[in-house]
Write an enzyme that holds these catalytic residues in place. Sequence first.
Site, PDB file in Angstrom:
ATOM      1  N   ASP A 115      19.070  11.579 -48.434  1.00  0.00           N
ATOM      2  CA  ASP A 115      18.973  10.123 -48.326  1.00  0.00           C
ATOM      3  C   ASP A 115      19.314   9.374 -49.614  1.00  0.00           C
ATOM      4  O   ASP A 115      19.526   8.168 -49.590  1.00  0.00           O
ATOM      5  CB  ASP A 115      17.546   9.725 -47.904  1.00  0.00           C
ATOM      6  CG  ASP A 115      16.475  10.271 -48.844  1.00  0.00           C
ATOM      7  OD1 ASP A 115      16.828  11.022 -49.775  1.00  0.00           O
ATOM      8  OD2 ASP A 115      15.291   9.958 -48.660  1.00  0.00           O
ATOM      9  N   HIS A 116      19.345  10.079 -50.739  1.00  0.00           N
ATOM     10  CA  HIS A 116      19.544   9.378 -52.014  1.00  0.00           C
ATOM     11  C   HIS A 116      21.026   9.284 -52.392  1.00  0.00           C
ATOM     12  O   HIS A 116      21.558   8.209 -52.583  1.00  0.00           O
ATOM     13  CB  HIS A 116      18.776  10.086 -53.136  1.00  0.00           C
ATOM     14  CG  HIS A 116      17.324   9.697 -53.224  1.00  0.00           C
ATOM     15  ND1 HIS A 116      16.439   9.915 -52.217  1.00  0.00           N
ATOM     16  CD2 HIS A 116      16.613   9.101 -54.228  1.00  0.00           C
ATOM     17  CE1 HIS A 116      15.240   9.465 -52.580  1.00  0.00           C
ATOM     18  NE2 HIS A 116      15.330   8.962 -53.798  1.00  0.00           N
ATOM     19  N   ASP A 174       9.109  13.221 -54.651  1.00  0.00           N
ATOM     20  CA  ASP A 174       9.497  11.825 -54.774  1.00  0.00           C
ATOM     21  C   ASP A 174       8.218  11.021 -54.958  1.00  0.00           C
ATOM     22  O   ASP A 174       7.226  11.254 -54.249  1.00  0.00           O
ATOM     23  CB  ASP A 174      10.249  11.353 -53.524  1.00  0.00           C
ATOM     24  CG  ASP A 174      10.895  10.005 -53.792  1.00  0.00           C
ATOM     25  OD1 ASP A 174      12.104   9.976 -54.081  1.00  0.00           O
ATOM     26  OD2 ASP A 174      10.177   8.977 -53.770  1.00  0.00           O
ATOM     27  N   ARG A 181      10.882  -1.293 -57.300  1.00  0.00           N
ATOM     28  CA  ARG A 181      11.011  -1.141 -58.757  1.00  0.00           C
ATOM     29  C   ARG A 181      12.058  -2.115 -59.284  1.00  0.00           C
ATOM     30  O   ARG A 181      13.149  -2.215 -58.717  1.00  0.00           O
ATOM     31  CB  ARG A 181      11.424   0.290 -59.123  1.00  0.00           C
ATOM     32  CG  ARG A 181      10.290   1.228 -58.864  1.00  0.00           C
ATOM     33  CD  ARG A 181      10.575   2.656 -59.263  1.00  0.00           C
ATOM     34  NE  ARG A 181       9.335   3.387 -59.122  1.00  0.00           N
ATOM     35  CZ  ARG A 181       9.230   4.668 -58.827  1.00  0.00           C
ATOM     36  NH1 ARG A 181      10.311   5.392 -58.669  1.00  0.00           N
ATOM     37  NH2 ARG A 181       8.055   5.227 -58.719  1.00  0.00           N
ATOM     38  N   SER A 236       9.524   7.480 -61.404  1.00  0.00           N
ATOM     39  CA  SER A 236       9.981   8.559 -60.547  1.00  0.00           C
ATOM     40  C   SER A 236       9.295   9.896 -60.816  1.00  0.00           C
ATOM     41  O   SER A 236       8.767  10.145 -61.898  1.00  0.00           O
ATOM     42  CB  SER A 236      11.486   8.713 -60.787  1.00  0.00           C
ATOM     43  OG  SER A 236      11.921   9.998 -60.479  1.00  0.00           O
ATOM     44  N   ARG A 245      11.129  12.506 -60.865  1.00  0.00           N
ATOM     45  CA  ARG A 245      12.252  13.374 -61.221  1.00  0.00           C
ATOM     46  C   ARG A 245      11.901  14.277 -62.411  1.00  0.00           C
ATOM     47  O   ARG A 245      11.602  13.816 -63.506  1.00  0.00           O
ATOM     48  CB  ARG A 245      13.527  12.562 -61.487  1.00  0.00           C
ATOM     49  CG  ARG A 245      13.511  11.644 -62.673  1.00  0.00           C
ATOM     50  CD  ARG A 245      14.752  10.755 -62.688  1.00  0.00           C
ATOM     51  NE  ARG A 245      14.646   9.728 -61.675  1.00  0.00           N
ATOM     52  CZ  ARG A 245      15.027   8.448 -61.843  1.00  0.00           C
ATOM     53  NH1 ARG A 245      15.562   8.045 -62.965  1.00  0.00           N
ATOM     54  NH2 ARG A 245      14.876   7.565 -60.890  1.00  0.00           N
TER      55      ARG A 245
HETATM   56  C1  MIC Z   1      13.103   6.523 -57.362  1.00  0.00           C
HETATM   57  O1  MIC Z   1      12.742   5.656 -56.571  1.00  0.00           O
HETATM   58  O2  MIC Z   1      13.137   6.353 -58.592  1.00  0.00           O
HETATM   59  C2  MIC Z   1      13.506   7.881 -56.818  1.00  0.00           C
HETATM   60  C3  MIC Z   1      14.958   8.031 -57.030  1.00  0.00           C
HETATM   61  O3  MIC Z   1      13.260   7.924 -55.439  1.00  0.00           O
HETATM   62  C4  MIC Z   1      12.697   8.959 -57.534  1.00  0.00           C
HETATM   63  C5  MIC Z   1      13.132  10.335 -57.251  1.00  0.00           C
HETATM   64  C6  MIC Z   1      14.331  10.753 -58.022  1.00  0.00           C
HETATM   65  O4  MIC Z   1      14.463  10.396 -59.193  1.00  0.00           O
HETATM   66  O5  MIC Z   1      15.137  11.464 -57.441  1.00  0.00           O
HETATM   67  C7  MIC Z   1      11.186   8.906 -57.312  1.00  0.00           C
HETATM   68  O6  MIC Z   1      10.653   7.839 -57.076  1.00  0.00           O
HETATM   69  O7  MIC Z   1      10.497   9.937 -57.475  1.00  0.00           O
HETATM   70 FE1  SF4 Z   2      14.737   5.795 -52.197  1.00  0.00          FE
HETATM   71 FE2  SF4 Z   2      13.087   5.890 -54.309  1.00  0.00          FE
HETATM   72 FE3  SF4 Z   2      14.194   3.591 -53.521  1.00  0.00          FE
HETATM   73 FE4  SF4 Z   2      12.361   4.678 -52.021  1.00  0.00          FE
HETATM   74  S1  SF4 Z   2      12.073   3.929 -54.107  1.00  0.00           S
HETATM   75  S2  SF4 Z   2      14.291   3.807 -51.316  1.00  0.00           S
HETATM   76  S3  SF4 Z   2      12.772   6.851 -52.291  1.00  0.00           S
HETATM   77  S4  SF4 Z   2      15.269   5.384 -54.346  1.00  0.00           S
END
Ligand code: MIC
Ligand code: SF4
Length: 644
Positions: free
Chosen positions: A64-65, A119, A379, A537, A539
């Site tokens: 999905d990313h 995530d 965010r 995140s 990550r």
């Molecule tokens: C995000 O919203 O920052 C992400 C991308 O979903 C991350 C995960 C990632 O960095 O792959 C998260 O929130 O954990």
């Molecule tokens: Fe995707 Fe992270 Fe954004 Fe949610 S916050 S839509 S999981 S990138």
Amino acid sequence: MGKNLVEKILERHLLSGNLVYKEEIGIRIDQTLTQDATGTMAYLQFEAMNLPKVKTEVSVSYIDHNTIQVGFENADDHLYLQSVAKKFGIVLSRAGNGICHQVHLERFGVPGKTLIGSDSHTPTGGALGMIAIGAGGLDVALAMAGKPFYLTCPKVIKINLAGKLKPWVSAKDVILKILQIFTTKGNVGTIFEYGGSGLKTLSVPERATIANMGAECGVTTSVFPSDEQTLKFLAAQKRKKDFVKLEADKDANYSKIVEIDLSKIEPLTSKPHSPDNIATVKSMKKLLVNQVCLGSCTNSSYKDLVTVAKILKGKIAHPQVSFILAPGSRQVLENLAKDGYLASLISSGARLMENACGFCIGNSQSPQSGAVSLRTSNRNFLGRSGTKDADIYLVSPETAAAAVLTGKFTDPRELKKPYPQVKLPKTFLIDDSLIEWPKRNTSSEKIYRGPNIGAPPKNTELPEIIVAKIAIKVGDKITTDHIIPAGARMKYRSNIPKYAEYVFENVDDSFASRARRIKESGKQNIIVAGLSYGQGSSREHAAICPMYLGVRAVIAKSFERIHTANLVNFGILPLTFINEKDYDQLEQDDELIIASIRDIISSGGDILIQNKTKGISFNTSCVLSARQRKIILAGGALNLRDTN
Ligand code: MIC
Ligand code: SF4
């Protein structure tokens, strides 16, 4: 004494430790989820465990990313994930099926179960009465291998919701109010448990918006009781059989109770560049808006999008506004289409994006230079949109719709329209045809590995003495987006040497080459930081990539939970200043020496650091469990056979 909901669920899953605040506990994990941007590392680590299959009740791998696919890298990663799912008995939610948290809520979440996901917005599952926690990929891999998930036993804060939201005010405004109260700092080791008479007015998708952004407060997770609303939602998903009623005992204990009257909440926004920078929409004084993005795992449910469709019906987006629409899942998209709302949104000028993370992670729809962009996501960190000088404001779908119409920040109540009533269907159109279920016998399945995929690098054992240079000094609230950007760089998630070139790119783009030089000179690198280091995140790349560049310790005023766990898992010491004033005396390039570090980590106690450049020394602490100490000594969990 009665039990709260958190205690009830944790008790049923407890494998080690006691439910005592701040003690390390190990819990059994029923379900896991991964997404493609963190999933490849998680599955590479799972592969290294040499197990024939996952041991959880259900593990789901979502794509999905990284669905924009500029270059071959992402498509190769998707194939790897598909083949790994087949091999290890994992359910695959194919690209096009939707955002992990939205789909998991719809199709897999079950009240009372435990879920960990690679995530940080995994707590969205708390809307269904789950204990759902975000974690690094390695911790998810260990859970898939049937190992316990370790966490510090949290304290539980009850948030009592009373009353009913006024028209034009919605769940997003509730969580923005909560962010105003709690901020993004200082909530590590806490769970929010929701209760109160106002709960019955909030549907599961509304609860999901609230649980989702608990992540921005930095809490371990958020949880709602499982009640009539939960039953209604599961019935609409044709999953009535998964319903279990769950509630706290009347005389349950909480570390604190916070009362919120829903009827007093007004339309709110998070101003740049932090989700807790809250203001009323009214106070934005009709600021001109260039872009409105509707979607993300926070606000892209059927209800959210139908509300917007009804507000915009028969009108077209203001000429200066680029109006982006990304539904949360294929289910949402198909139901919008079936009920005529998709056509209506498109007539209103919506630019339809794939039902995926898309704009939220900055891999598409970067706004123009200096833009004001209103987004329903969670965010608004500096640069996350892909445009460094853009100002991102987080808002509700109602406030987003008002700006689409007027081209300005507008309190939606000023539209002077009747508030649209959205009735959720008794049952949704359910189409699981993009979900692949694993076969029973998986032994003959082959794993596909494209050229972009490399095994995660390992750290070396913790040395006796650390001789290091401060490679960078940063301030408060450094997010994982600051440490290792996503967006355009995210296609290198499975290629650490390449991805590491971008560490701190948006803070100081000379960091990676400087850190490499220090490493080549035989010294280690240290990062110095302020409060709440590693927000955002899950990550683990925010630990792996600095580790690859020779970072052995981060000295900060405080750390966020998931990032601390990731640092430890990759053998990086999370050191906390005992006296925060010592932060002021440190500068980039100072040479630091930490003597007898192995002994101190083994026996516990404060860690004295000499600043050779300044001729001073200062104390830090490193609060680790016995299990984590073993990991740090070994130079990371990958160096240990068994991390239990
Ligand atoms: C995000 O919203 O920052 C992400 C991308 O979903 C991350 C995960 C990632 O960095 O792959 C998260 O929130 O954990
Ligand atoms: Fe995707 Fe992270 Fe954004 Fe949610 S916050 S839509 S999981 S990138």
